[in-house]
Design a protein around this motif. Structure first.
Motif, PDB file in Angstrom:
ATOM      1  N   ALA A   3      -3.680  -8.321 -18.372  1.00 56.89           N
ATOM      2  CA  ALA A   3      -4.093  -7.044 -17.935  1.00 56.89           C
ATOM      3  C   ALA A   3      -3.142  -6.131 -17.351  1.00 56.89           C
ATOM      4  CB  ALA A   3      -5.736  -6.567 -17.632  1.00 56.89           C
ATOM      5  N   VAL A   4      -2.699  -6.950 -16.013  1.00 57.75           N
ATOM      6  CA  VAL A   4      -1.787  -6.650 -15.427  1.00 57.75           C
ATOM      7  C   VAL A   4      -0.556  -7.591 -15.074  1.00 57.75           C
ATOM      8  CG1 VAL A   4      -1.302  -5.468 -12.900  1.00 57.75           C
ATOM      9  CG2 VAL A   4      -3.471  -4.836 -14.270  1.00 57.75           C
ATOM     10  N   ASP A   5       0.633  -7.336 -15.244  1.00 54.70           N
ATOM     11  CA  ASP A   5       1.425  -8.345 -15.456  1.00 54.70           C
ATOM     12  C   ASP A   5       2.742  -7.935 -14.151  1.00 54.70           C
ATOM     13  OD1 ASP A   5       3.162 -10.178 -15.909  1.00 54.70           O
ATOM     14  OD2 ASP A   5       3.626  -9.560 -17.874  1.00 54.70           O
ATOM     15  N   GLY A   6       2.496  -8.668 -12.890  1.00 56.52           N
ATOM     16  CA  GLY A   6       3.278  -8.365 -11.887  1.00 56.52           C
ATOM     17  C   GLY A   6       3.730  -7.114 -11.484  1.00 56.52           C
ATOM     18  N   LEU A   7       2.975  -6.082 -11.151  1.00 52.08           N
ATOM     19  CA  LEU A   7       3.293  -4.905 -10.916  1.00 52.08           C
ATOM     20  C   LEU A   7       3.719  -4.739  -9.374  1.00 52.08           C
ATOM     21  CD1 LEU A   7       0.256  -2.345 -12.163  1.00 52.08           C
ATOM     22  CD2 LEU A   7       2.758  -2.778 -12.863  1.00 52.08           C
ATOM     23  N   THR A   8       4.807  -3.950  -9.152  1.00 51.73           N
ATOM     24  CA  THR A   8       5.112  -3.879  -7.784  1.00 51.73           C
ATOM     25  C   THR A   8       5.592  -2.374  -7.646  1.00 51.73           C
ATOM     26  OG1 THR A   8       6.135  -5.936  -7.327  1.00 51.73           O
ATOM     27  CG2 THR A   8       7.092  -4.304  -6.132  1.00 51.73           C
ATOM     28  N   PHE A   9       4.970  -1.741  -6.731  1.00 50.87           N
ATOM     29  CA  PHE A   9       5.426  -0.202  -6.574  1.00 50.87           C
ATOM     30  C   PHE A   9       4.440   0.337  -5.187  1.00 50.87           C
ATOM     31  CE2 PHE A   9       1.712   0.202  -9.307  1.00 50.87           C
ATOM     32  CZ  PHE A   9       0.867   1.120  -8.690  1.00 50.87           C
ATOM     33  N   ASP A  10       5.044   1.324  -4.487  1.00 50.29           N
ATOM     34  CA  ASP A  10       4.276   1.822  -3.264  1.00 50.29           C
ATOM     35  C   ASP A  10       3.859   3.252  -3.934  1.00 50.29           C
ATOM     36  OD1 ASP A  10       4.827  -0.307  -1.918  1.00 50.29           O
ATOM     37  OD2 ASP A  10       6.739   0.612  -1.043  1.00 50.29           O
ATOM     38  N   VAL A  11       2.906   3.837  -3.171  1.00 52.01           N
ATOM     39  CA  VAL A  11       2.368   5.046  -3.437  1.00 52.01           C
ATOM     40  C   VAL A  11       2.406   5.644  -1.952  1.00 52.01           C
ATOM     41  CG1 VAL A  11       0.457   6.688  -3.819  1.00 52.01           C
ATOM     42  CG2 VAL A  11       1.092   4.432  -5.236  1.00 52.01           C
ATOM     43  N   ALA A  12       3.377   6.589  -1.815  1.00 50.54           N
ATOM     44  CA  ALA A  12       3.518   7.319  -0.212  1.00 50.54           C
ATOM     45  C   ALA A  12       2.722   8.414  -0.201  1.00 50.54           C
ATOM     46  CB  ALA A  12       5.051   7.789  -0.188  1.00 50.54           C
ATOM     47  N   PRO A  13       2.388   8.902   1.262  1.00 48.77           N
ATOM     48  CA  PRO A  13       1.751   9.819   1.520  1.00 48.77           C
ATOM     49  C   PRO A  13       2.291  11.316   1.324  1.00 48.77           C
ATOM     50  CG  PRO A  13       2.429   8.820   3.537  1.00 48.77           C
ATOM     51  CD  PRO A  13       2.879   7.894   2.424  1.00 48.77           C
ATOM     52  N   GLY A  14       1.804  12.176   1.429  1.00 50.00           N
ATOM     53  CA  GLY A  14       2.399  13.626   1.504  1.00 50.00           C
ATOM     54  C   GLY A  14       2.710  14.144   0.022  1.00 50.00           C
ATOM     55  N   ARG A  15       2.333  13.539  -0.986  1.00 50.16           N
ATOM     56  CA  ARG A  15       2.598  14.117  -2.354  1.00 50.16           C
ATOM     57  C   ARG A  15       1.506  13.524  -3.318  1.00 50.16           C
ATOM     58  NH1 ARG A  15       7.936  10.025  -3.066  1.00 50.16           N
ATOM     59  NH2 ARG A  15       6.875   8.071  -3.953  1.00 50.16           N
ATOM     60  N   VAL A  16       1.429  13.921  -4.624  1.00 54.43           N
ATOM     61  CA  VAL A  16       0.609  13.819  -5.596  1.00 54.43           C
ATOM     62  C   VAL A  16       1.301  12.627  -6.519  1.00 54.43           C
ATOM     63  CG1 VAL A  16      -0.893  14.410  -7.375  1.00 54.43           C
ATOM     64  CG2 VAL A  16      -0.812  15.670  -5.464  1.00 54.43           C
ATOM     65  N   THR A  17       0.753  11.513  -6.567  1.00 56.76           N
ATOM     66  CA  THR A  17       1.400  10.537  -7.280  1.00 56.76           C
ATOM     67  C   THR A  17       0.512  10.409  -8.759  1.00 56.76           C
ATOM     68  OG1 THR A  17       2.545   9.535  -5.757  1.00 56.76           O
ATOM     69  CG2 THR A  17       2.260   8.110  -7.710  1.00 56.76           C
ATOM     70  N   GLY A  18       0.923  10.647  -9.882  1.00 47.63           N
ATOM     71  CA  GLY A  18       0.507  10.504 -11.172  1.00 47.63           C
ATOM     72  C   GLY A  18       0.577   9.075 -11.757  1.00 47.63           C
ATOM     73  N   PHE A  19      -0.470   8.541 -12.063  1.00 50.07           N
ATOM     74  CA  PHE A  19      -0.290   7.099 -12.473  1.00 50.07           C
ATOM     75  C   PHE A  19      -0.668   6.964 -14.146  1.00 50.07           C
ATOM     76  CE2 PHE A  19      -2.806   2.676 -11.890  1.00 50.07           C
ATOM     77  CZ  PHE A  19      -1.715   2.126 -12.186  1.00 50.07           C
ATOM     78  N   LEU A  20       0.294   7.048 -14.772  1.00 48.78           N
ATOM     79  CA  LEU A  20       0.138   7.106 -16.303  1.00 48.78           C
ATOM     80  C   LEU A  20       0.531   5.839 -17.095  1.00 48.78           C
ATOM     81  CD1 LEU A  20       2.439  10.635 -16.541  1.00 48.78           C
ATOM     82  CD2 LEU A  20      -0.122  10.207 -15.873  1.00 48.78           C
ATOM     83  N   GLY A  21      -0.229   5.924 -18.094  1.00 46.33           N
ATOM     84  CA  GLY A  21       0.095   4.546 -19.078  1.00 46.33           C
ATOM     85  C   GLY A  21      -0.973   4.980 -20.415  1.00 46.33           C
ATOM     86  N   PRO A  22      -0.413   4.480 -21.482  1.00 46.36           N
ATOM     87  CA  PRO A  22      -1.553   4.551 -22.572  1.00 46.36           C
ATOM     88  C   PRO A  22      -2.720   3.834 -22.471  1.00 46.36           C
ATOM     89  CG  PRO A  22       0.695   3.520 -23.291  1.00 46.36           C
ATOM     90  CD  PRO A  22       0.662   3.599 -21.746  1.00 46.36           C
ATOM     91  N   ASN A  23      -3.505   3.992 -23.477  1.00 51.31           N
ATOM     92  CA  ASN A  23      -5.032   3.165 -23.308  1.00 51.31           C
ATOM     93  C   ASN A  23      -4.817   1.715 -23.209  1.00 51.31           C
ATOM     94  OD1 ASN A  23      -6.592   5.559 -23.471  1.00 51.31           O
ATOM     95  ND2 ASN A  23      -6.765   5.555 -25.543  1.00 51.31           N
ATOM     96  N   GLY A  24      -5.353   0.961 -22.149  1.00 55.59           N
ATOM     97  CA  GLY A  24      -5.111  -0.401 -22.023  1.00 55.59           C
ATOM     98  C   GLY A  24      -3.774  -0.912 -21.498  1.00 55.59           C
ATOM     99  N   ALA A  25      -3.208   0.129 -20.563  1.00 52.40           N
ATOM    100  CA  ALA A  25      -2.125  -0.264 -20.060  1.00 52.40           C
ATOM    101  C   ALA A  25      -2.357  -1.007 -18.904  1.00 52.40           C
ATOM    102  CB  ALA A  25      -1.225   1.003 -19.694  1.00 52.40           C
ATOM    103  N   GLY A  26      -3.664  -0.786 -18.163  1.00 48.70           N
ATOM    104  CA  GLY A  26      -3.877  -1.630 -16.913  1.00 48.70           C
ATOM    105  C   GLY A  26      -3.942  -0.632 -15.644  1.00 48.70           C
TER     106      GLY A  26
END
Length: 318
Positions: free
Chosen positions: A28-51
């Motif tokens: 379902a989730v395959d080796g994801l690596t990322f950061d979400v920084a403060p001070g901004r709105v971060t959109g988390f996007l993906g098709p249905n079933g993306a994880g």
């Protein structure tokens, strides 16, 4: 709503490192690596079933990763002593006990994290549910349930806010309200991660994007950079000699499609198209440039990552 000083915010980063979740042979989730920084709105996007939802559940300790780690301010959720003061989340609007009133649902949550009773009244006012405080949550509409879920997410005045499809069921006033709220929270230095399928909302709300498909990272960039990288911008031409113009463009490094009686040309500037038409005596009723939208860029990037897709209505001119 009472706020702590702005200077207190901005210390908490969401860190995802090689995060993986398997359900038997399915990944379902395959080796994801990322950061979400403060001070901004971060959109988390993906098709249905993306994880996306699975990733959020692992951040909140609801699902255990098969590998990697998900950290909130450098610590996993389960190590937070009073988690509602660090992270507030809305994953499922109708997850509240239907027999409890809105007030007592929030009061029960507040008691688990030593949050003062007065804070319950504050968040009910913030989300516009003062008049419904004594009503049972099971009688709420989807929009009211969303507001109650957002109130619960903000109860601890958290540093990190996670919202999964927060505008579902909201009317236009509610959509504008949650948009403004997310921007205000980010402006205070908080870390805001929001998933949504509404590209038009993300285009005007998000500052940064994390895009995933089939559990893998596809993009980690600003909204402007994401849209600018799209190739879906095109020149639209309307002419009674569409077939002749298309034939003249054949063999060049362009794509020509017929859409709603007009030609959409990708890979050539409007001035160059006009020059070809003018040199060959072709009258044009319309010659305009259409920029890519966030939706265009998203569909282009995730074309190979969707579970289901329909046939396009456009026809490529050969």
């Amino acid at each position: 709503m009472s706020r702590v000083p702005v200077l207190r915010h901005g210390r908490y980063v969401i860190e995802i490192r090689e995060l993986t979740k398997r359900y038997g042979p399915a990944v379902a989730v395959d080796g994801l690596t990322f950061d979400v920084a403060p001070g901004r709105v971060t959109g988390f996007l993906g098709p249905n079933g993306a994880g996306k939802s699975t990733t959020m559940r692992m951040l909140l300790g609801l699902d255990h990763p098969s590998g990697g780690r998900a950290l909130l301010g450098g610590r996993p959720y389960r190590e937070l002593r009073e988690p509602l003061r660090i992270v507030g989340a809305l994953l499922e609007a109708r997850s509240t006990h239907g027999g409890r009133t809105a007030y007592h649902h929030l009061l029960w949550l507040a008691a688990t994290n030593r949050i003062p009773r007065r804070r319950v009244d504050e968040v009910l006012g913030l989300v516009g549910l003062e008049s419904a405080a004594g009503k049972r949550a099971g009688t709420f509409s989807l929009g009211m349930s969303q507001r109650l879920g957002i109130a619960a997410a903000l109860l601890g005045d958290p540093e990190i806010v996670l919202l999964d499809e927060p505008v579902n069921g909201l009317d236009p006033e509610g959509v504008r309200w949650i948009r403004t709220l997310m921007k205000d929270l980010a402006a205070e230095g908080r870390t805001v991660l929001v998933s949504s399928h509404l590209m038009s909302e993300m285009a005007i709300t998000a500052d940064h994007l994390i895009v995933i498909g089939q559990g893998r990272l596809l993009a980690d960039t600003t909204v402007d950079e994401f849209v600018a990288a799209s190739r879906r911008g095109h020149v639209r031409v309307s002419t009674p000699e569409a077939d002749r113009l298309a034939a003249l463009l054949d063999g060049r490094a362009v794509t020509v499609r017929r859409v709603d009686g007009a030609l959409e040309i990708t890979g050539m500037e409007a001035g160059a198209v006009g020059a070809v038409a003018g040199a060959n005596g072709i009258a044009l009723d319309e010659l305009s440039t259409r920029s890519s939208s966030l939706e265009d860029a998203f569909l282009e990037l995730t074309a190979g990552s969707t579970e289901y897709s329909s046939r396009p209505q456009a026809e490529e001119v050969r």
